[in-house]
Structures are given as structure tokens and as C-alpha cells.
Design a protein around this motif. Sequence first.
Motif, PDB file in Angstrom:
ATOM      1  N   VAL A  58       0.874  -1.182   0.000  1.00 38.80           N
ATOM      2  CA  VAL A  58       0.000   0.000   0.000  1.00 38.80           C
ATOM      3  C   VAL A  58       0.909   1.231   0.000  1.00 38.80           C
ATOM      4  O   VAL A  58       1.694   1.440   0.923  1.00 38.80           O
TER       5      VAL A  58
ATOM      6  N   TYR B 200       2.264   5.417  20.676  1.00 43.35           N
ATOM      7  CA  TYR B 200       2.472   6.089  19.383  1.00 43.35           C
ATOM      8  C   TYR B 200       1.134   6.633  18.869  1.00 43.35           C
ATOM      9  O   TYR B 200       0.902   7.831  18.882  1.00 43.35           O
TER      10      TYR B 200
ATOM     11  N   LYS C 133      -4.050   8.865   7.876  1.00 45.65           N
ATOM     12  CA  LYS C 133      -4.298   9.179   9.287  1.00 45.65           C
ATOM     13  C   LYS C 133      -4.407  10.683   9.485  1.00 45.65           C
ATOM     14  O   LYS C 133      -3.526  11.420   9.085  1.00 45.65           O
TER      15      LYS C 133
HETATM   16  C1  LIG Z   1      -0.236   3.978   8.988  1.00 45.17           C
HETATM   17  C2  LIG Z   1       0.291   3.826   7.638  1.00 45.17           C
HETATM   18  C3  LIG Z   1       1.624   4.153   7.346  1.00 45.17           C
HETATM   19  C4  LIG Z   1       2.575   4.663   8.400  1.00 45.17           C
HETATM   20  O1  LIG Z   1       2.186   5.928   8.844  1.00 45.17           O
HETATM   21  P1  LIG Z   1       3.053   6.700   9.936  1.00 45.17           P
HETATM   22  O2  LIG Z   1       2.257   7.908  10.285  1.00 45.17           O
HETATM   23  O3  LIG Z   1       4.387   7.023   9.290  1.00 45.17           O
HETATM   24  O4  LIG Z   1       3.246   5.769  11.085  1.00 45.17           O
HETATM   25  C5  LIG Z   1       2.052   4.012   6.050  1.00 45.17           C
HETATM   26  N1  LIG Z   1       1.226   3.589   5.073  1.00 45.17           N
HETATM   27  C6  LIG Z   1      -0.059   3.289   5.315  1.00 45.17           C
HETATM   28  C7  LIG Z   1      -0.916   2.865   4.198  1.00 45.17           C
HETATM   29  C8  LIG Z   1      -0.558   3.394   6.610  1.00 45.17           C
HETATM   30  O5  LIG Z   1      -1.841   3.075   6.845  1.00 45.17           O
END
Ligand SMILES: *Cc1c(COP(=O)(O)O)cnc(C)c1O
Length: 404
Positions: A127, A304, A354
Motif C-alpha cells: 500500500v 504512538y 491518518k
Molecule cells: C499507517 C500507515 C503508514 C505509516 O504511517 P506513519 O504515520 O508514518 O506511522 C504508512 N502507510 C499506510 C498505508 C498506513 O496506513
Amino acid sequence: MQTVNESPLRAKSLKEFKSHGRGFWRDISHKDWNDWRWQLKNRITTLEQLQRLMPTLTPEEFAGTQLASQKLSLAITPYFFNLIDPADELCPIRRQMIPRLEETHTAAWEMSDPCGEDSHSPVPGLVHRYPDRVLFLVTDRCASYCRYCTRSRLVSNATGYDFHPEFDKQITYIEQHPEIRDVLLSGGDPLLFSDEKLEYLLSRLRAIPHVEFLRIGTRIPIFLPQRITPELCAMLKQFHPLFVSIHSNHPRELTVEVRDALGRLSDAGIPLGNQCVLLKHVNDDVEIMRAQMQKLLMCRVKPYYLYQCDLIAGSAHLRASVRKGLEIMEALRGHTTGYCVPTYVIDAPGGGGKVPVSPEYVLSRNDDRVVIRNYEGKVFEYPEAADGTPTFAAPREIEESELA
Ligand SMILES: *Cc1c(COP(=O)(O)O)cnc(C)c1O
């Protein structure tokens, strides 16, 4: 304040570390019990086993196990099963692990791929949503299955996903994209691989010059602390900088066994973070959440993320409100150690990534000043500093006319 999880098994203090021993499996040798492969082989996976071990199974759980298991397998390691309080219908471990009839109901807004991962997948198992990092789903297996799993479409009885043990497609993609400097291994649970297989995968990733940072997302230290062997830690240590994000939701999960397993990872120089999911009647409570975050620090783990529960199909009964999440964040910041405060995020439905959500601390802001409040509600003013265009006059030649 709401009090949940009152039960005879509840430790005197939420932060007490307990060892739960072999429980139902007292006839098993210590050697077997401490062997992670024995734990996996002897997982509870059927309704019959569940009924035998838990005569207090409710009609909702009985029906749920019959039906829901077709969608997301039932599996619980004996070690983790022992943390369930059979006398407590609201046991926080039980709610995370035992299927319920509600799971078969898809509520409004719910989806099978709530974070839109499939639409950001350039090759199967990868992804690529954010500019500089990828999520690499290396397996569809976990030691135990969380009922609110955001990847239930994929884990435990996947269809249509190919997990080639050589990972050639995914590694080629990473090699061909020099902007990828961070690879996050997840799944399923990468620590279910043998040491050899994991070493092979990590070596191939480390051989890519632009990959700076590696991390593993895993719930193995919680479900199967026996897997965190000295040999595994010695192997992982070769691949620094390597971080590990664990997933723990309730202080009862942090046992003596878990604390020791996390200590071994820490001693191998691996920084540990925790990803917690806000769950109704599990940890949607200020007191429980504060204890959980503080207990994580005692295990050398930095909280985290706190996740708002994804809109995964069949999870309505486990989702707490954003209002409750904000109340918990408000009760952490300032009231306890800053290291205890995770970032509360909503993984935007459909694939926005996020997004942090936070109680409001900035009351107003203009070019001159920022008005803020602290954790006690006291209001303060901060004068805004000048930035951007310089306020002094740039040097220029003086015009003849100005001199006159
Ligand atoms: C959570 C996630 C990450 C990592 O996100 P960070 O904020 O760097 O921890 C990377 N790729 C996807 C698709 C995610 O869902």
C-alpha cells in the motif's frame, strides 16, 4: 465516571504486572508452554473448544462464533486465552477475541476496506499512500484474530491476495521507487515468520540503498510473547534502524511475560511504540487508558497512536465515540507524563490516511497573537512573531526628488 471491567480477575491496581501461568493447560510441560510453536498449534479455533473451555459462552457469542468465523477466523493462543475472565461478560480480552452475533450485521457507513488500502495498492501486498513510505503486507496470518480487524478482508482466509514467499513483485516496486525511504512490514503478523524467512526479507530490503528506515507492526509480543526469543532479537538487531510497533489495548494484556518479551526487544536496541485502538467497553475509559499508557512506559514502550476504530463491517458494537476519544486525550495531556500521550488519529474513511484529532488548545489566533489554554483551562496569550516578508525597508537607491 464510567467503570467497566470490574471482575474478580481484575488486578488490585490496573498497573500490576501478573503472570497468568498455564491456567487451563496445567498438565502441559513448561517446555511446551514456552514454545511458541506449541502455542500456535494449540490455539482455540473451534466453537467446540470454546464451549469446553468457556461454559459461560453467551447466546450472542455462541451464534457469533458459528457465523462470524466464516468471515474472520476464530483463533486465540492458549497463553492469551488465559487472560480472559470467563465470569465477566464484559471482560476486555473477551470482547476483543470472542466473536459475537453483532459482527454479522453491517451498519451504515461500514466497509470491508475502510481505509481504502486496495485502491492505493500498486502491486498486491503493497500500500503506497504516503509520498515516502509503504505499507508491506507480508502475510495473512496472525497468532490470534482481533474481532475489529481492519484487514479482515485479507487475513485468516484470504482470497485473491498472493503472498509469494520471495516477495519479488513488492521488492522490485520498492527498488524502482527511490522516494521510498521507509518500509513498514505488517499483515497479518510478520513475526509469525520463521527467523530465517524474516531475515531473508529484511536483508533484501536493507540491500536497497534508498530504504533508510524499517519497522514491523506486530501484536505477537502481546498474543505470543514466547515468540520473542533471544535468537529472534539477535537476528533483528542486524537491521537497524529498525523500530517495532506493538498493539496493546488494555493494561491486563501487559503481563510479566509481555514485559519481559518487550524488554528483550528493547535490549536489542529496538525502539518500541504502541498502537492502541479505542474500543467500547474495553478501554473507552479515562482511568483505564491512563493506566494503560503509564504501564506501557514501564514496559519501555512509547504510546504512538490511539486509533479511532475503523469503520470495518460488523464493528459497531465495539466502536466508541470520537467525543470519548477527545475526552481521554484531554485527560492525558498535562495530567501525566508527556511520553504517555499518543497521537489520536482517524484513518480517514475511503483512503485519506491518518488525520490527527485533538482537543482544542488554541482559542484564537491572528497576525499579532495566539490565545491558548492549558490542561487546567487557564488562558494565556503569546505574541505572534513576525515571519515571511521582512518588515524593514530593503536597501534602495534614494531618488533625487526625495533629497530636495
Ligand atoms: C499507517 C500507515 C503508514 C505509516 O504511517 P506513519 O504515520 O508514518 O506511522 C504508512 N502507510 C499506510 C498505508 C498506513 O496506513
